[in-house]
Structure formats: C-alpha cells, structure tokens
Scaffold this motif. Structure first.
Motif, PDB file in Angstrom:
ATOM      1  N   ILE A  39     -62.131  84.163  45.363  1.00 26.80           N
ATOM      2  CA  ILE A  39     -61.250  83.429  46.354  1.00 26.80           C
ATOM      3  C   ILE A  39     -60.362  81.982  45.370  1.00 26.80           C
ATOM      4  O   ILE A  39     -59.375  82.355  45.984  1.00 26.80           O
ATOM      5  CB  ILE A  39     -63.179  82.000  46.376  1.00 26.80           C
ATOM      6  N   VAL A  40     -60.779  81.872  44.686  1.00 26.63           N
ATOM      7  CA  VAL A  40     -59.881  81.475  43.331  1.00 26.63           C
ATOM      8  C   VAL A  40     -58.892  82.031  43.062  1.00 26.63           C
ATOM      9  O   VAL A  40     -57.785  81.097  43.557  1.00 26.63           O
ATOM     10  CB  VAL A  40     -60.753  80.641  41.686  1.00 26.63           C
ATOM     11  N   ASP A  45     -53.815  75.799  41.093  1.00 25.15           N
ATOM     12  CA  ASP A  45     -54.694  75.507  39.657  1.00 25.15           C
ATOM     13  C   ASP A  45     -55.763  74.663  40.043  1.00 25.15           C
ATOM     14  O   ASP A  45     -56.638  74.064  39.181  1.00 25.15           O
ATOM     15  CB  ASP A  45     -54.469  75.419  39.124  1.00 25.15           C
ATOM     16  N   ALA A  46     -55.688  73.219  40.887  1.00 30.68           N
ATOM     17  CA  ALA A  46     -56.528  72.421  41.256  1.00 30.68           C
ATOM     18  C   ALA A  46     -57.613  73.107  41.622  1.00 30.68           C
ATOM     19  O   ALA A  46     -59.053  72.051  41.327  1.00 30.68           O
ATOM     20  CB  ALA A  46     -56.101  71.365  42.732  1.00 30.68           C
ATOM     21  N   PHE A  47     -58.413  74.220  41.925  1.00 29.92           N
ATOM     22  CA  PHE A  47     -59.605  74.976  42.713  1.00 29.92           C
ATOM     23  C   PHE A  47     -60.458  75.264  41.737  1.00 29.92           C
ATOM     24  O   PHE A  47     -59.835  76.011  40.635  1.00 29.92           O
ATOM     25  CB  PHE A  47     -59.134  76.021  43.446  1.00 29.92           C
ATOM     26  N   PRO A  48     -61.159  74.388  41.013  1.00 30.57           N
ATOM     27  CA  PRO A  48     -61.603  74.976  39.654  1.00 30.57           C
ATOM     28  C   PRO A  48     -62.075  76.419  40.014  1.00 30.57           C
ATOM     29  O   PRO A  48     -62.183  77.183  40.792  1.00 30.57           O
ATOM     30  CB  PRO A  48     -62.449  73.546  39.529  1.00 30.57           C
ATOM     31  N   ALA A  55     -67.885  70.530  39.307  1.00 33.33           N
ATOM     32  CA  ALA A  55     -67.020  70.236  40.928  1.00 33.33           C
ATOM     33  C   ALA A  55     -66.566  69.989  41.826  1.00 33.33           C
ATOM     34  O   ALA A  55     -66.008  69.650  42.349  1.00 33.33           O
ATOM     35  CB  ALA A  55     -66.049  71.823  39.853  1.00 33.33           C
ATOM     36  N   GLY A  56     -67.873  70.148  42.244  1.00 36.52           N
ATOM     37  CA  GLY A  56     -68.360  70.601  43.089  1.00 36.52           C
ATOM     38  C   GLY A  56     -68.186  68.428  43.804  1.00 36.52           C
ATOM     39  O   GLY A  56     -67.695  68.659  44.788  1.00 36.52           O
TER      40      GLY A  56
END
Length: 223
Positions: A39-40, A45-48, A55-56
């Motif tokens: 997924i990432v 990069d803001a998506f942990p 993070a959630g």
C-alpha cells in the motif's frame, strides 16, 4: 439496505461501495488495511509506514473525527475552554472519506486535496485513493476514482469552495512505476496529460510522475 450499517452518513453512493466521512470505529480496520508495504509503496511519504495505532489516530484527528480513544501513554488533560463560534465558517477545501462496501466493511480511503494555498487554482483538486489488498481486483478503485471525480465536477462540490462554485478540474499524479493506478484512472475517464520527469523521490530513487486530469468536457465526451 438502509444507511444504518454506516456510522456516518454516506456522501456518495456507488454501485459497489459508498464514500462517507471517517468515524472513530474506522481506527482498527484502517490500521490493519493500511499497514502493508504494497500500500505505502506508491503513496506520498506522509502516509506512515508502519501504519500503527498512533498513525491512525493522527489521521483521524486530521479528519476532525470525534470521540477518539486517547493515545497510548497520553496523560489526561483538563478540558479546553470553549471558544466562541466564528461569525462565518469558511468551507474546507479538502475532503477526506472512508471507502466502505455496501455491508459497511471498511476497505480504504479517498479524498480531494487543495492544489495550492494562495487560491489561484481554487477550482482544482488532487484526488487520492487507496484500497486494502484484501479487496484488490474488484474494480473498487476505478469505481471510486470515477464516482468521486464526477461528484467533484458537479454542483455538489460547491461545498468545498468559498464562493459555492463547483470544481472545474480534478488531477492525479501517479508514480511512473504504478501501472495499476494509471489503468484505474484511464478506465475512470481521466486523461493522461504529461509527465513530470524526476518529479519525486521515493524509497531513495527518483521517479517520474504521470499527470492525469479530468474536466467537465471529458465527462461530456464519454456520454
């Protein structure tokens, strides 16, 4: 089916899924689905990564979700003083939505993001989306990109602009290696417009960004 299976009122109902505001109950299924290297890989990069509980919680706070559980180890704080409501509320240019199946199952996230802070392109938004791997191969991403794009170019999107006018353009930037997302956008009616060569760095490597756009005339041409 009634809307009772959804903890928040759906904004957009599609054939196989709904797009609705986030809710505190999304925390665990969201973290489970998002905590995946596949997924990432093509996210900003803001998506942990790893996508843990903190993070959630951070993301749901950004989405102004109420009644969230406290962070681990957080100390109890006194309630903040209640501020006087503003005389007029300026609409947020950004939109964050959970993607759910018709039975209420959380499967991913989508949204629209302002292109700049100065307002020059205030009638444009960048679309983003992700689907948990368990739900890949069902056409959900295409359905979301098409459905949210069409909604965004309709009068309904005036709730995102200060003057109540609908948006004029939806844009998506796809990493050149992300062939699956490029196919999603093409199937959803977005037009490939060009390439920002060496536009980003991801995992230590420079990558081109392929730009896709959707405007009202594209919808008219597809009818």
């Amino acid at each position: 089916m009634t809307g009772s299976v959804f903890p928040t009122t759906p904004l957009i109902r599609l054939a196989n899924c709904v797009l609705r505001p986030y809710h505190a109950s999304d925390l665990d299924p969201m973290c489970a689905a998002a905590n995946d290297p596949d997924i990432v890989r093509f996210m900003r990069d803001a998506f942990p990564s790893p996508y843990d509980r903190e993070a959630g919680l951070t993301w749901l706070r950004i989405c102004h979700v109420e009644d969230l559980p406290p962070s681990e180890g957080a100390k109890a704080l006194p309630p903040a003083p209640t501020a006087a409501p503003p005389a007029s509320k300026v609409p947020s240019p950004d939109l964050h939505l959970a993607i759910c199946l018709l039975d209420g199952t959380f499967v991913g996230g989508t949204g629209l993001r302002a292109m700049s802070a100065d307002g020059t392109d205030r009638y444009s938004r960048e679309i983003g989306y992700w689907i948990g791997k368990e739900f890949w191969g069902r056409g959900l991403a295409t359905e979301v990109a098409r459905g949210l794009g069409r909604w965004a170019l309709s009068p309904a999107s005036g709730q995102l602009t200060a003057d109540g006018q609908p948006l004029r353009r939806i844009e998506a930037g796809v990493y050149s290696e992300n062939l699956a997302s490029a196919k999603v956008l093409e199937r959803a009616g977005y037009v490939r417009e060009g390439v920002r060569r060496q536009g980003v760095i991801k995992n230590g490597q420079m990558q081109d960004i392929v730009i896709y756009g959707l405007i009202t005339s594209d919808l008219e041409a597809s009818q």
